[in-house]
Design a protein around this motif. Structure first.
Motif, PDB file in Angstrom:
ATOM      1  N   VAL A 196       0.860  -1.182   0.000  1.00  0.00           N
ATOM      2  CA  VAL A 196       0.000   0.000   0.000  1.00  0.00           C
ATOM      3  C   VAL A 196       0.896   1.232   0.000  1.00  0.00           C
ATOM      4  CG1 VAL A 196      -1.355   1.416   1.590  1.00  0.00           C
ATOM      5  CG2 VAL A 196      -2.140  -0.859   1.005  1.00  0.00           C
ATOM      6  N   THR A 197       0.664   2.150  -0.925  1.00  0.00           N
ATOM      7  CA  THR A 197       1.477   3.356  -1.006  1.00  0.00           C
ATOM      8  C   THR A 197       0.686   4.474  -1.665  1.00  0.00           C
ATOM      9  OG1 THR A 197       3.557   4.297  -1.841  1.00  0.00           O
ATOM     10  CG2 THR A 197       2.494   2.620  -3.207  1.00  0.00           C
ATOM     11  N   HIS A 198       1.031   5.722  -1.306  1.00  0.00           N
ATOM     12  CA  HIS A 198       0.476   6.880  -2.012  1.00  0.00           C
ATOM     13  C   HIS A 198       1.457   7.380  -3.071  1.00  0.00           C
ATOM     14  CE1 HIS A 198       3.031   8.722   1.099  1.00  0.00           C
ATOM     15  NE2 HIS A 198       3.218   9.670   0.208  1.00  0.00           N
ATOM     16  N   ASP A 199       2.657   6.752  -3.106  1.00  0.00           N
ATOM     17  CA  ASP A 199       3.733   7.182  -3.998  1.00  0.00           C
ATOM     18  C   ASP A 199       3.612   6.452  -5.341  1.00  0.00           C
ATOM     19  OD1 ASP A 199       6.246   7.417  -5.344  1.00  0.00           O
ATOM     20  OD2 ASP A 199       7.208   7.937  -3.458  1.00  0.00           O
ATOM     21  N   GLN A 200       3.220   7.178  -6.380  1.00  0.00           N
ATOM     22  CA  GLN A 200       3.018   6.547  -7.685  1.00  0.00           C
ATOM     23  C   GLN A 200       4.312   5.974  -8.250  1.00  0.00           C
ATOM     24  OE1 GLN A 200       0.802   9.229 -10.307  1.00  0.00           O
ATOM     25  NE2 GLN A 200      -0.004  10.261  -8.508  1.00  0.00           N
ATOM     26  N   GLU A 201       5.420   6.690  -8.078  1.00  0.00           N
ATOM     27  CA  GLU A 201       6.706   6.201  -8.587  1.00  0.00           C
ATOM     28  C   GLU A 201       7.083   4.882  -7.915  1.00  0.00           C
ATOM     29  OE1 GLU A 201      11.446   7.440  -8.667  1.00  0.00           O
ATOM     30  OE2 GLU A 201       9.947   8.921  -8.048  1.00  0.00           O
ATOM     31  N   GLU A 202       6.843   4.803  -6.612  1.00  0.00           N
ATOM     32  CA  GLU A 202       7.133   3.588  -5.862  1.00  0.00           C
ATOM     33  C   GLU A 202       6.337   2.408  -6.411  1.00  0.00           C
ATOM     34  OE1 GLU A 202       7.964   4.166  -1.597  1.00  0.00           O
ATOM     35  OE2 GLU A 202       6.188   2.908  -1.336  1.00  0.00           O
ATOM     36  N   ALA A 203       5.042   2.611  -6.616  1.00  0.00           N
ATOM     37  CA  ALA A 203       4.196   1.543  -7.138  1.00  0.00           C
ATOM     38  C   ALA A 203       4.602   1.148  -8.550  1.00  0.00           C
ATOM     39  CB  ALA A 203       2.733   1.991  -7.121  1.00  0.00           C
ATOM     40  N   MET A 204       4.897   2.128  -9.393  1.00  0.00           N
ATOM     41  CA  MET A 204       5.235   1.858 -10.795  1.00  0.00           C
ATOM     42  C   MET A 204       6.561   1.104 -10.924  1.00  0.00           C
ATOM     43  SD  MET A 204       2.883   3.313 -12.897  1.00  0.00           S
ATOM     44  CE  MET A 204       3.587   3.990 -14.379  1.00  0.00           C
ATOM     45  N   SER A 205       7.511   1.416 -10.047  1.00  0.00           N
ATOM     46  CA  SER A 205       8.852   0.841 -10.180  1.00  0.00           C
ATOM     47  C   SER A 205       8.968  -0.548  -9.566  1.00  0.00           C
ATOM     48  CB  SER A 205       9.890   1.769  -9.540  1.00  0.00           C
ATOM     49  OG  SER A 205       9.671   1.867  -8.144  1.00  0.00           O
ATOM     50  N   MET A 206       8.078  -0.899  -8.620  1.00  0.00           N
ATOM     51  CA  MET A 206       8.220  -2.157  -7.897  1.00  0.00           C
ATOM     52  C   MET A 206       7.243  -3.240  -8.340  1.00  0.00           C
ATOM     53  SD  MET A 206       8.723  -0.584  -4.062  1.00  0.00           S
ATOM     54  CE  MET A 206       9.019  -2.134  -3.251  1.00  0.00           C
ATOM     55  N   SER A 207       6.117  -2.863  -8.915  1.00  0.00           N
ATOM     56  CA  SER A 207       4.989  -3.791  -9.044  1.00  0.00           C
ATOM     57  C   SER A 207       5.011  -4.596 -10.344  1.00  0.00           C
ATOM     58  CB  SER A 207       3.673  -3.022  -8.991  1.00  0.00           C
ATOM     59  OG  SER A 207       3.622  -2.182  -7.871  1.00  0.00           O
ATOM     60  N   ASP A 208       4.530  -5.847 -10.234  1.00  0.00           N
ATOM     61  CA  ASP A 208       4.152  -6.602 -11.424  1.00  0.00           C
ATOM     62  C   ASP A 208       2.805  -6.084 -11.944  1.00  0.00           C
ATOM     63  OD1 ASP A 208       6.369  -8.471 -11.328  1.00  0.00           O
ATOM     64  OD2 ASP A 208       5.360  -9.378  -9.609  1.00  0.00           O
ATOM     65  N   ARG A 209       1.884  -5.862 -10.998  1.00  0.00           N
ATOM     66  CA  ARG A 209       0.592  -5.246 -11.310  1.00  0.00           C
ATOM     67  C   ARG A 209       0.237  -4.285 -10.180  1.00  0.00           C
ATOM     68  NH1 ARG A 209      -4.256  -8.406 -11.820  1.00  0.00           N
ATOM     69  NH2 ARG A 209      -3.435  -9.736 -10.157  1.00  0.00           N
ATOM     70  N   MET A 210      -0.710  -3.398 -10.459  1.00  0.00           N
ATOM     71  CA  MET A 210      -1.106  -2.423  -9.454  1.00  0.00           C
ATOM     72  C   MET A 210      -2.560  -2.040  -9.663  1.00  0.00           C
ATOM     73  SD  MET A 210       1.114   0.738 -11.016  1.00  0.00           S
ATOM     74  CE  MET A 210       0.395   2.037 -10.020  1.00  0.00           C
ATOM     75  N   ALA A 211      -3.161  -1.480  -8.600  1.00  0.00           N
ATOM     76  CA  ALA A 211      -4.534  -1.000  -8.670  1.00  0.00           C
ATOM     77  C   ALA A 211      -4.584   0.408  -8.103  1.00  0.00           C
ATOM     78  CB  ALA A 211      -5.467  -1.912  -7.874  1.00  0.00           C
ATOM     79  N   GLY A 222      -3.996  -3.083 -13.446  1.00  0.00           N
ATOM     80  CA  GLY A 222      -3.188  -3.511 -14.597  1.00  0.00           C
ATOM     81  C   GLY A 222      -1.722  -3.459 -14.279  1.00  0.00           C
ATOM     82  N   THR A 223      -0.896  -3.656 -15.303  1.00  0.00           N
ATOM     83  CA  THR A 223       0.554  -3.557 -15.135  1.00  0.00           C
ATOM     84  C   THR A 223       0.940  -2.088 -15.086  1.00  0.00           C
ATOM     85  OG1 THR A 223       1.017  -3.469 -17.508  1.00  0.00           O
ATOM     86  CG2 THR A 223       0.819  -5.673 -16.497  1.00  0.00           C
TER      87      THR A 223
END
Length: 225
Positions: A196-211, A222-223
């Motif tokens: 869980v994060t509010h940081d978009q860069e964090e989610a984009m750089s670490m995730s296979d998928r995200m919501a 999606g990815t």
């Protein structure tokens, strides 16, 4: 698709229905996580992402919907019966215990494990998080990145590791370092991570998928691409 977590029409309302103060924090969320993936929930403060995490962990009770772990509805199981571990914003380490004792803490209170089995499990997880050789150190002797390697959660062999903004208190340089370490740790362990994060860069750089969540609802799944 091998699904480890399946949320079906999950809702959480705080306050009585009909009360002007009632608040629907999680609104009809349906989401499936694949085994072994790194998944992120991203959105602004108050959008319902942490409440969703707490529902999965059993720290809050759902108002409606289902939470399936490996196909079993766990809504009525206490947190310690769900094989779900949570990492919070703070390090949650016992300052008076060594690294190995911190990692072993939960196992030592479970009579199923012998002392040799606990020692073996602790050594295995310390190897995964690259802390072998530092097992006798105390938290005050570790760097911020080392404290955030979530060993205490991994040793309990969860189906899912839940991470509630674990990097938010770190400075930017350390944050980037720990971000890389967490991603590498997830790949080595093969455990499903839900961040869980509010940081978009964090989610984009670490995730296979995200919501993306907003006002308690899922907006997009999606990815990162």
């Amino acid at each position: 698709m091998d699904t480890v977590l399946d949320l079906r029409s999950l809702c959480k309302q705080f306050g009585e229905s009909g009360n002007s103060q009632a608040h629907l924090a999680v609104d009809n969320v349906s989401l499936a996580l694949r085994r072994g993936e790194f998944f992120s929930l991203v959105g602004p403060s108050g959008c319902g992402k942490t409440t969703t995490l707490r529902l999965i962990a059993g720290l809050e009770q759902a108002t409606a919907g289902m939470i399936l772990l490996n196909g079993v509805d766990v809504r009525h199981l206490p947190p310690n019966k769900r094989r779900v571990s949570t990492v919070f914003q703070n390090y949650a380490l016992f300052p008076h215990l060594s690294v190995s004792r911190n990692v072993a803490f939960g196992l030592e209170r479970d009579r199923r494990w012998s002392r040799d089995e606990i020692r073996s499990k602790v050594s295995a997880v310390l190897s995964v998080v690259q802390l072998l050789g530092k097992d006798s150190r105390f938290p005050r002797e570790l760097s911020g990145g080392e404290k955030q390697r979530v060993a205490r959660s991994l040793v309990l062999e969860p189906n899912i590791l839940l991470l509630d903004e674990p990097l938010s208190a770190l400075d930017p340089q350390l944050r980037r370092q720990v971000r890389e370490e967490l991603r590498a740790l997830q790949r080595r362990s093969g455990i499903t991570f839900l961040l869980v994060t509010h940081d978009q860069e964090e989610a984009m750089s670490m995730s296979d998928r995200m919501a993306v969540m907003h006002h308690g609802c899922l907006q997009q799944v999606g990815t990162p691409r």
